[in-house]
Design an enzyme around this catalytic site. Sequence first.
Site, short mmCIF file in Angstrom:
data_model
loop_
_atom_site.label_atom_id
_atom_site.label_comp_id
_atom_site.label_asym_id
_atom_site.label_seq_id
_atom_site.Cartn_x
_atom_site.Cartn_y
_atom_site.Cartn_z
CB ALA A 44 -11.72 -5.00 -8.74
N GLY A 49 -11.67 1.59 -3.03
CA GLY A 49 -11.70 0.90 -1.75
C GLY A 49 -10.58 -0.13 -1.62
CB CYS A 50 -9.47 -2.85 -3.87
SG CYS A 50 -11.05 -3.74 -3.87
CB THR A 51 -6.42 1.68 -4.16
OG1 THR A 51 -6.56 1.14 -5.47
CG2 THR A 51 -5.11 2.45 -4.06
CB ALA A 54 -3.89 -2.77 -1.35
#
Length: 158
Positions: A44, A49-51, A54
């Site tokens: 998401a 974590g995804c930030t 990325a």
Amino acid sequence: MTELPARLSPGDPAPDFTLPDADGKPVALADHRGRKVLVYFYPAAMTSGCTKQACDFRDNLAELNDAGFDVLGISPDRPAKLAKFRDAEGLTFPLLSDPDRSVLTAWGAYGEKTMYGKKTVGVIRSTFVVDEDGRIEQALYNVKATGHVASLRKKLAV
């Protein structure tokens, strides 16, 4: 118990896809033939974590591109959310939207996983190296968000 999706292995053809990017423009894996592609799946946009993951790809993009690698990030998020994420974090590679999870499933990146000791169904954080001819060179499942790009660069000698 949910059936685990088939996992991809080195040598397999990469399942083709065309998905909308953050601006709703179609991006196809086939558009990248002739270059290596890092396709990564994340749960998401705008989560911690995804930030982190990325931003690691963003911060290493020039070196990856110079070594012949394109980067594509794929999540179930809608294009509008991806655009917010891209703009908030200054992301400079395509983020693709797979809301029906068909591409995630085809790549074995959606299914049963264990989170905090509980079995759940969701996006399996995964990264794939696709070669110039569209075949899987590496299939990395259940990767960690933090430190993943550094370990990937080491594996790829970039």
